[in-house]
Each structure stands twice: as structure tokens, then as C-alpha cells.
Scaffold this motif. Sequence first.
Motif, short mmCIF file in Angstrom:
data_model
loop_
_atom_site.label_atom_id
_atom_site.label_comp_id
_atom_site.label_asym_id
_atom_site.label_seq_id
_atom_site.Cartn_x
_atom_site.Cartn_y
_atom_site.Cartn_z
N ASP A 62 -14.86 -24.96 -40.50
CA ASP A 62 -15.72 -25.52 -39.46
C ASP A 62 -14.95 -25.73 -38.15
O ASP A 62 -15.54 -25.71 -37.08
CB ASP A 62 -16.36 -26.82 -39.93
CG ASP A 62 -15.34 -27.87 -40.35
OD1 ASP A 62 -14.30 -27.48 -40.93
OD2 ASP A 62 -15.57 -29.06 -40.12
N GLU A 63 -13.62 -25.90 -38.23
CA GLU A 63 -12.81 -26.06 -37.02
C GLU A 63 -12.71 -24.77 -36.21
O GLU A 63 -12.39 -24.80 -35.03
CB GLU A 63 -11.40 -26.53 -37.37
CG GLU A 63 -11.29 -27.99 -37.70
CD GLU A 63 -9.83 -28.40 -37.85
OE1 GLU A 63 -9.20 -28.69 -36.82
OE2 GLU A 63 -9.36 -28.43 -38.99
N LEU A 64 -12.96 -23.63 -36.86
CA LEU A 64 -12.88 -22.35 -36.15
C LEU A 64 -14.01 -22.18 -35.14
O LEU A 64 -13.83 -21.56 -34.09
CB LEU A 64 -12.92 -21.19 -37.14
CG LEU A 64 -11.71 -21.03 -38.05
CD1 LEU A 64 -11.96 -19.92 -39.06
CD2 LEU A 64 -10.47 -20.74 -37.23
N GLN A 65 -15.18 -22.72 -35.45
CA GLN A 65 -16.34 -22.57 -34.57
C GLN A 65 -16.08 -23.26 -33.24
O GLN A 65 -15.79 -24.45 -33.19
CB GLN A 65 -17.60 -23.17 -35.22
CG GLN A 65 -18.02 -22.48 -36.49
CD GLN A 65 -18.40 -21.02 -36.25
OE1 GLN A 65 -18.94 -20.65 -35.21
NE2 GLN A 65 -18.10 -20.19 -37.23
N ASN A 66 -16.13 -22.50 -32.16
CA ASN A 66 -15.96 -22.99 -30.79
C ASN A 66 -14.57 -23.56 -30.50
O ASN A 66 -14.38 -24.21 -29.47
CB ASN A 66 -17.01 -24.05 -30.44
CG ASN A 66 -18.41 -23.52 -30.59
OD1 ASN A 66 -18.71 -22.43 -30.16
ND2 ASN A 66 -19.26 -24.29 -31.25
N ASN A 67 -13.60 -23.34 -31.39
CA ASN A 67 -12.26 -23.88 -31.18
C ASN A 67 -11.15 -22.86 -31.34
O ASN A 67 -9.98 -23.20 -31.29
CB ASN A 67 -11.99 -25.03 -32.16
CG ASN A 67 -12.89 -26.21 -31.93
OD1 ASN A 67 -13.05 -26.67 -30.81
ND2 ASN A 67 -13.51 -26.70 -32.98
N LEU A 68 -11.49 -21.58 -31.57
CA LEU A 68 -10.48 -20.56 -31.82
C LEU A 68 -10.11 -19.88 -30.50
O LEU A 68 -10.98 -19.47 -29.73
CB LEU A 68 -11.01 -19.52 -32.81
CG LEU A 68 -10.05 -18.40 -33.20
CD1 LEU A 68 -8.81 -18.95 -33.89
CD2 LEU A 68 -10.76 -17.41 -34.12
N PHE A 69 -8.80 -19.76 -30.27
CA PHE A 69 -8.30 -19.20 -29.02
C PHE A 69 -7.22 -18.16 -29.29
O PHE A 69 -6.53 -18.21 -30.31
CB PHE A 69 -7.69 -20.29 -28.13
CG PHE A 69 -8.70 -21.27 -27.62
CD1 PHE A 69 -9.26 -21.10 -26.36
CD2 PHE A 69 -9.10 -22.35 -28.38
CE1 PHE A 69 -10.20 -22.00 -25.88
CE2 PHE A 69 -10.04 -23.26 -27.90
CZ PHE A 69 -10.59 -23.07 -26.65
N PHE A 70 -7.07 -17.23 -28.34
CA PHE A 70 -5.99 -16.26 -28.33
C PHE A 70 -5.23 -16.45 -27.02
O PHE A 70 -5.84 -16.59 -25.95
CB PHE A 70 -6.53 -14.83 -28.40
CG PHE A 70 -5.48 -13.78 -28.20
CD1 PHE A 70 -4.56 -13.50 -29.20
CD2 PHE A 70 -5.40 -13.07 -27.01
CE1 PHE A 70 -3.59 -12.54 -29.02
CE2 PHE A 70 -4.42 -12.10 -26.82
CZ PHE A 70 -3.52 -11.83 -27.83
N GLU A 71 -3.91 -16.46 -27.11
CA GLU A 71 -3.07 -16.64 -25.93
C GLU A 71 -2.04 -15.51 -25.87
O GLU A 71 -1.41 -15.19 -26.88
CB GLU A 71 -2.37 -17.98 -26.02
CG GLU A 71 -1.42 -18.29 -24.89
CD GLU A 71 -0.78 -19.65 -25.08
OE1 GLU A 71 -1.25 -20.62 -24.47
OE2 GLU A 71 0.18 -19.73 -25.87
N LEU A 72 -1.89 -14.92 -24.71
CA LEU A 72 -0.87 -13.90 -24.47
C LEU A 72 0.02 -14.40 -23.35
O LEU A 72 -0.46 -14.69 -22.25
CB LEU A 72 -1.52 -12.57 -24.08
CG LEU A 72 -0.57 -11.45 -23.65
CD1 LEU A 72 0.33 -11.01 -24.80
CD2 LEU A 72 -1.35 -10.27 -23.08
#
Length: 99
Positions: A62-72
Motif C-alpha cells: 500500500d506504501e507503493l501507491q502514490n509514493n514510489l519515485f525514481f531518482e537519477l
Amino acid sequence: MKEKQDKLSDIAAYTKTFYVMSGNEKKVLMSFVVEDMTGGTVNISGDTGKISGDIMTKIGTDELQNNLFFELKTTDLNGEENEYQLQLTVTEVTEKADN
């Protein structure tokens, strides 16, 4: 568009990170660094890697929904650093059964 392509053409090192935000806390799921130690450049395109093991036990699905990010984060041959962040949309979470 030419300027952005130039910024990504002379990369000497980069870090790719997938993380979730929980309040003000960044929970890193996967991160890897590539650096050319010969003074040359590295290619940032291609696969971003695969995750295996118990990485998902750190967070709930449930933490993945609207909280997942990718950073480069990149560093070019001149030492200039750039950072790019994208919020990702989760469409499905699957679990592979053990064989």
C-alpha cells in the motif's frame, strides 16, 4: 531538447535509485552506482536492474501507491552534477511463488 541531450552525453558517473516516501522519510528500495575510473564516459540508457529477495518486506504494498519515485543523479566529465526525480505510477504488484 539539444541541451538536455548534451547534459546526458558526457556522463562520467551516475546513481539510479528507486525509493518510497513515508512522511518525510526516504525508504530506498534499490540503488546502484556506475562510475568510469578511466576518465571516459558511461552510458546511462538500458535496463534499471532487477530486484530479488525480501526487499518488499521493508514496506507494505500500500506504501507503493502514490509514493514510489525514481531518482537519477549524474556527474559529467567537468564535475557538474545534475539530479532528476520522477514519481512513478504503480499499476500492479505481483509476487512470484517459490519453486
